[in-house]
Design an enzyme around this catalytic site. Structure first.
Site, PDB file in Angstrom:
ATOM      1  N   TYR A  26       0.837  -1.202   0.000  1.00  0.00           N
ATOM      2  CA  TYR A  26       0.000   0.000   0.000  1.00  0.00           C
ATOM      3  C   TYR A  26       0.874   1.255   0.000  1.00  0.00           C
ATOM      4  O   TYR A  26       0.653   2.187  -0.774  1.00  0.00           O
ATOM      5  CB  TYR A  26      -0.941  -0.019   1.210  1.00  0.00           C
ATOM      6  N   GLU A  48     -11.748   5.404   4.151  1.00  0.00           N
ATOM      7  CA  GLU A  48     -11.247   6.224   5.267  1.00  0.00           C
ATOM      8  C   GLU A  48     -12.314   6.381   6.345  1.00  0.00           C
ATOM      9  O   GLU A  48     -12.015   6.335   7.533  1.00  0.00           O
ATOM     10  CB  GLU A  48     -10.776   7.598   4.770  1.00  0.00           C
ATOM     11  N   TRP A  56      -5.968   0.657   9.990  1.00  0.00           N
ATOM     12  CA  TRP A  56      -6.033   0.700   8.526  1.00  0.00           C
ATOM     13  C   TRP A  56      -5.801  -0.692   7.951  1.00  0.00           C
ATOM     14  O   TRP A  56      -6.337  -1.041   6.910  1.00  0.00           O
ATOM     15  CB  TRP A  56      -5.020   1.711   7.987  1.00  0.00           C
TER      16      TRP A  56
END
Length: 191
Positions: A26, A48, A56
């Protein structure tokens, strides 16, 4: 001190981008790369918002489930979701099952479709390509005046779950700012 750290491959990365293979991919392939299309920004905004209060990594590991559940984040299709779709999503273990966040994703699709000029044009008005290089993770803010203004504009246009911190995370993820640390190999890669 949390400066960039050299990985096993010899490349210096932001410290958060080294802990798992998912984070390395990522960090190196997506985070901070400019996203200029409405659908791409809508997907990141949804993710988000779902991340709020969670790791995350949880979102990254469920990302394909989110994509399937939200029909590829096609805004028109998600905007057409009704109560039965929300109930279906609440039963879907491949995503984060939070009714308020699911309902926000639907409301945000509707709001994005109604934005004059679109979501990408709106978000990119708040871009700060001249973000100063940050030497240390402690120098990276949780939000900025620009993210506060973006969140305010989005809320004014009917968006939910998009405060200044979520807006700033979106800005970082989508390349509206470059918060790769000064000595990270990805700093300035997308100019």
């Amino acid at each position: 001190m949390s400066t960039a750290i050299q990985g096993e491959d010899g490349l210096a990365r932001c410290p958060w981008g080294l802990s798992t293979p998912e984070y390395i991919a990522y960090h190196d392939e997506e985070w901070g790369r400019p996203v200029r299309d409405d659908q791409g920004l809508y997907e990141r905004l949804c993710l988000e918002a779902f991340q709020s209060g969670l790791s995350w990594l949880t979102i990254l590991r469920k990302r394909e489930g989110f994509r399937a559940a939200f029909l590829g984040f096609d805004m028109a299709k998600v905007a057409a979701f009704g109560p039965d779709d929300v109930d279906r999503l609440m039963a879907d273990a491949s995503i984060v099952r939070n009714r308020a966040k699911i309902e926000a994703a639907v409301a945000n699709a509707r709001a994005a479709l109604d934005l004059p000029g679109g979501l990408a044009a709106t978000a990119w008005r708040y871009a700060d390509p001249g973000t100063p290089p940050r030497a240390d993770m402690s120098d990276v803010p949780a939000w900025t005046d620009a993210s506060k203004a973006l969140a305010k504009e989005l809320k004014r246009n009917g968006f939910r779950f998009v405060g200044p911190t979520t807006a700033y995370a979106l800005m970082q993820a989508c390349g509206l700012v470059d918060d790769h640390l000064a000595d990270c190999h990805r700093r300035g890669a997308y100019r």
